[in-house]
Design a protein around this motif. Structure first.
Motif, PDB file in Angstrom:
ATOM      1  N   SER A  11       0.826  -1.208   0.000  1.00 13.30           N
ATOM      2  CA  SER A  11       0.000   0.000   0.000  1.00 13.30           C
ATOM      3  C   SER A  11       0.862   1.261   0.000  1.00 13.30           C
ATOM      4  O   SER A  11       0.533   2.248  -0.655  1.00 13.30           O
ATOM      5  CB  SER A  11      -0.925   0.012   1.207  1.00 13.30           C
ATOM      6  OG  SER A  11      -1.757  -1.116   1.195  1.00 13.30           O
ATOM      7  N   GLY A  15       1.008   4.105  -2.892  1.00 14.38           N
ATOM      8  CA  GLY A  15       0.919   5.542  -2.631  1.00 14.38           C
ATOM      9  C   GLY A  15       2.021   6.304  -3.349  1.00 14.38           C
ATOM     10  O   GLY A  15       1.785   7.351  -3.947  1.00 14.38           O
ATOM     11  N   ILE A  38      -4.310  11.734  -2.575  1.00 11.53           N
ATOM     12  CA  ILE A  38      -4.620  10.356  -2.178  1.00 11.53           C
ATOM     13  C   ILE A  38      -3.331   9.577  -1.927  1.00 11.53           C
ATOM     14  O   ILE A  38      -3.230   8.822  -0.956  1.00 11.53           O
ATOM     15  CB  ILE A  38      -5.486   9.671  -3.258  1.00 11.53           C
ATOM     16  CG1 ILE A  38      -6.874  10.308  -3.299  1.00 11.53           C
ATOM     17  CG2 ILE A  38      -5.599   8.172  -2.990  1.00 11.53           C
ATOM     18  CD1 ILE A  38      -7.730   9.839  -4.451  1.00 11.53           C
ATOM     19  N   ALA A  42      -2.210   8.048   1.675  1.00  9.40           N
ATOM     20  CA  ALA A  42      -1.965   6.601   1.789  1.00  9.40           C
ATOM     21  C   ALA A  42      -0.578   6.335   2.363  1.00  9.40           C
ATOM     22  O   ALA A  42      -0.419   5.471   3.242  1.00  9.40           O
ATOM     23  CB  ALA A  42      -2.111   5.943   0.422  1.00  9.40           C
ATOM     24  N   PHE A  46      -0.386   4.470   6.115  1.00 10.96           N
ATOM     25  CA  PHE A  46       0.188   3.140   6.191  1.00 10.96           C
ATOM     26  C   PHE A  46       1.584   3.152   6.813  1.00 10.96           C
ATOM     27  O   PHE A  46       1.973   2.196   7.481  1.00 10.96           O
ATOM     28  CB  PHE A  46       0.188   2.471   4.820  1.00 10.96           C
ATOM     29  CG  PHE A  46      -1.195   2.103   4.354  1.00 10.96           C
ATOM     30  CD1 PHE A  46      -1.932   1.144   5.017  1.00 10.96           C
ATOM     31  CD2 PHE A  46      -1.772   2.733   3.261  1.00 10.96           C
ATOM     32  CE1 PHE A  46      -3.206   0.807   4.607  1.00 10.96           C
ATOM     33  CE2 PHE A  46      -3.038   2.405   2.843  1.00 10.96           C
ATOM     34  CZ  PHE A  46      -3.765   1.439   3.516  1.00 10.96           C
TER      35      PHE A  46
END
Length: 62
Positions: A11, A15, A38, A42, A46
């Motif tokens: 993830s 990103g 976004i 992210a 994370f």
């Protein structure tokens, strides 16, 4: 290795990919600020979760 940790790392990489994707010159050029936001969110979420899991593991509260 914990599968959740691998998913979190994937993830974070996703990103970074969203932040680095070149959208200029395409019909998606107007969405570039949105994909940057976004991607940054992210990466932050994370990464903070990965740090939290690491600290929890180091302190023995696994």
């Amino acid at each position: 290795m914990d599968r959740l940790i691998l998913l979190i790392l994937a993830s974070i990489l996703a990103g970074f990919a969203l932040v680095k994707v070149p959208l200029s010159g395409t019909f998606l050029a107007g969405l570039e600020p949105i994909t940057d936001i976004i991607g940054i969110v992210a990466i932050l979420i994370f990464s903070l979760f990965l740090i939290y899991k690491g600290l929890k593991g180091l302190l023995g509260k696994y």
